[in-house]
Write an enzyme that holds these catalytic residues in place. Structure first.
Site, mmCIF file in Angstrom:
data_model
loop_
_atom_site.group_PDB
_atom_site.id
_atom_site.type_symbol
_atom_site.label_atom_id
_atom_site.label_comp_id
_atom_site.label_asym_id
_atom_site.label_seq_id
_atom_site.Cartn_x
_atom_site.Cartn_y
_atom_site.Cartn_z
ATOM 1 N N THR A 75 16.650 -14.771 95.439
ATOM 2 C CA THR A 75 16.103 -14.688 94.082
ATOM 3 C C THR A 75 17.084 -13.990 93.154
ATOM 4 O OG1 THR A 75 13.791 -14.747 94.791
ATOM 5 C CG2 THR A 75 14.254 -13.713 92.665
ATOM 6 N N ASN B 57 12.519 -26.509 100.032
ATOM 7 C CA ASN B 57 11.794 -25.598 100.910
ATOM 8 C C ASN B 57 10.455 -26.146 101.378
ATOM 9 O OD1 ASN B 57 11.458 -25.093 97.964
ATOM 10 N ND2 ASN B 57 9.759 -23.813 98.657
ATOM 11 N N GLN C 11 17.344 -22.297 102.117
ATOM 12 C CA GLN C 11 16.691 -22.984 103.227
ATOM 13 C C GLN C 11 17.663 -23.688 104.165
ATOM 14 O OE1 GLN C 11 13.823 -22.889 104.459
ATOM 15 N NE2 GLN C 11 12.611 -21.931 102.853
ATOM 16 N N HIS D 20 16.888 -13.387 105.396
ATOM 17 C CA HIS D 20 15.679 -13.514 106.215
ATOM 18 C C HIS D 20 15.335 -14.957 106.548
ATOM 19 C CE1 HIS D 20 12.459 -14.828 103.299
ATOM 20 N NE2 HIS D 20 13.427 -14.533 102.449
ATOM 21 N N THR E 232 24.468 1.045 94.566
ATOM 22 C CA THR E 232 25.022 1.367 95.878
ATOM 23 C C THR E 232 24.665 0.284 96.888
ATOM 24 O OG1 THR E 232 24.834 3.730 95.412
ATOM 25 C CG2 THR E 232 25.046 3.086 97.725
ATOM 26 N N CYS F 295 -0.892 -21.569 95.875
ATOM 27 C CA CYS F 295 -2.272 -21.075 95.814
ATOM 28 C C CYS F 295 -2.350 -19.741 95.085
ATOM 29 C CB CYS F 295 -2.827 -20.890 97.227
ATOM 30 S SG CYS F 295 -2.808 -22.388 98.230
#
Length: 378
Positions: free
Chosen positions: A72, A152, A180, A202, A238, A324
């Site tokens: 993002t 995605n 993705q 992640h 940092t 949703c």
């Protein structure tokens, strides 16, 4: 109750080797990478190594990697940073697609509110953005085209190299959100011919809260986070050394296993699709006519909602194809772009497999979903 996780497109577990790589930098090697003493130098060297590992995965120079908090932030830095660079008052034109993640759509809307021109290009019936559509959208003042590498929701892989060729012929820079696709398919920046690329740790067995932006040498960006002169002046703040180390370890790991893991995930995905289609004749596989990520299956179940299916199968961790909120369920623009009605799109599930998925789990998940669908239809 046995739990089966089929939501690897949402996030992946942190690999044990990544956790071990990160561990010393929380306690023993806790220094600030900007400090000149030995503790700081150790942190700086670890960050340098991680930068090289990420660069190795993307096939670029280490100096072209800017560490961020995730895709993002990387997307915001690419879009806002490029359009604000130089003379922000001069404005300009941005092109995105209708199937982008909110992390691209919302920065584009923000720039539009500031007076920049934005064009949204639709996808075709297979969920693919065509280079010809991009060519038609370009204007004399177009400064950036941002098209995701792989969607995605339905996993369709976009023809980024061909889009880049169209753009570069007109002197327009290209950014791709590859959150993705990294770790699932090749993402070499020169092969894709992109100028900017966003990634998120992640999504490929690294920690949440860290990512990177590839910035091709010579491109100027205005920082989104102003502060000290970190990350070559592109991002103040940092550096998060433990997480950066984790990102580098994950990048190194997935790069070594890319071919093997991609082949296995494709087999798992196709096995799941076959099992569902053999029991539900009217099941629709979204994006089936296009190249797709090897791990992603977007399936629309007739006559039911995906939300109801998941409520009937609480032991299955998966996602619907709709956005949703507490008040209502809105049709996914990706699915309506494929020709789904708002009603039929509600029957969609996104089922994404990963390294830890087994064929036994695929069989169980398929049986659970078929049983839930049959009960709902009754």
């Amino acid at each position: 109750m046995r739990r089966i996780y089929l939501d690897y497109n949402a996030t992946t577990p942190v690999a044990p080797t990544v956790v071990e790589a990160m561990r010393p930098y929380f306690t023993e090697h806790f220094g600030n990478a900007s400090s000149q003493h030995i503790v700081g130098r150790i942190a700086y060297e670890a960050m340098t190594d991680a930068r090289g590992q990420v660069a190795g995965l993307l096939g670029c120079d280490a100096d072209e990697i800017v560490f961020t908090s995730g895709a993002t932030e990387s997307n915001n830095l690419a879009i806002k940073g490029l359009l604000f660079a130089g003379n922000p008052a001069a404005g300009g034109h941005l092109v995105i697609s209708s199937i982008e993640h909110a992390a691209v759509i919302q920065p584009a809307k923000f720039m539009e509110r500031l007076g920049y021109d934005v064009t949204v290009v639709p996808c075709d019936q297979n969920g693919v953005v065509q280079p010809e559509a991009i060519a038609q959208a370009l204007q004399r003042n177009t400064r950036l085209v941002s098209i995701m590498h792989a969607n995605n929701e339905i996993g369709t892989i976009q023809p980024i190299r061909e889009i880049a060729h169209v753009c570069h012929e007109r002197g327009v820079l290209v950014h791709t959100d590859a959150a993705q696709s990294v770790g699932k398919i090749p993402t070499q920046v020169d092969a894709l011919d992109v100028d900017l690329m966003s990634i998120a740790g992640h999504k490929f067995y690294g920690p949440k809260g860290v990512g990177a932006l590839f910035v091709r040498e010579g491109i100027q960006l205005e920082p989104v986070l102003h502060g000290t002169d970190h990350e070559q002046g592109f991002r103040g703040g940092t550096e998060n050394i433990p997480y950066i180390v984790g990102l580098g370890a994950a990048a190194s790991m997935v790069g070594k296993m890319l071919d093997e893991s991609s082949q296995r995930m494709e087999q798992l995905r196709d096995d799941l699709a076959q099992r569902l289609q053999s029991s539900i004749a009217e099941l629709i596989i979204n994006g089936q006519g296009a190249l797709r990520l090897p791990n992603t299956l977007s399936a629309t179940f007739p006559g039911v909602t995906g939300r109801a299916l998941l409520q009937r199968t609480p032991q299955l961790c998966a996602s619907t194809g709709a956005a949703c909120n507490d008040q209502n369920i809105q049709a996914s623009p990706v699915l309506t772009g494929l020709g789904h009605s708002p009603e039929s799109s509600q029957g969609t599930l996104r089922l994404s497999v990963g390294w830890h998925t087994s064929f036994e789990e695929i069989e169980l998940a398929a049986n659970w979903l078929v049983d839930a669908w049959e009960n709902l239809k009754r």
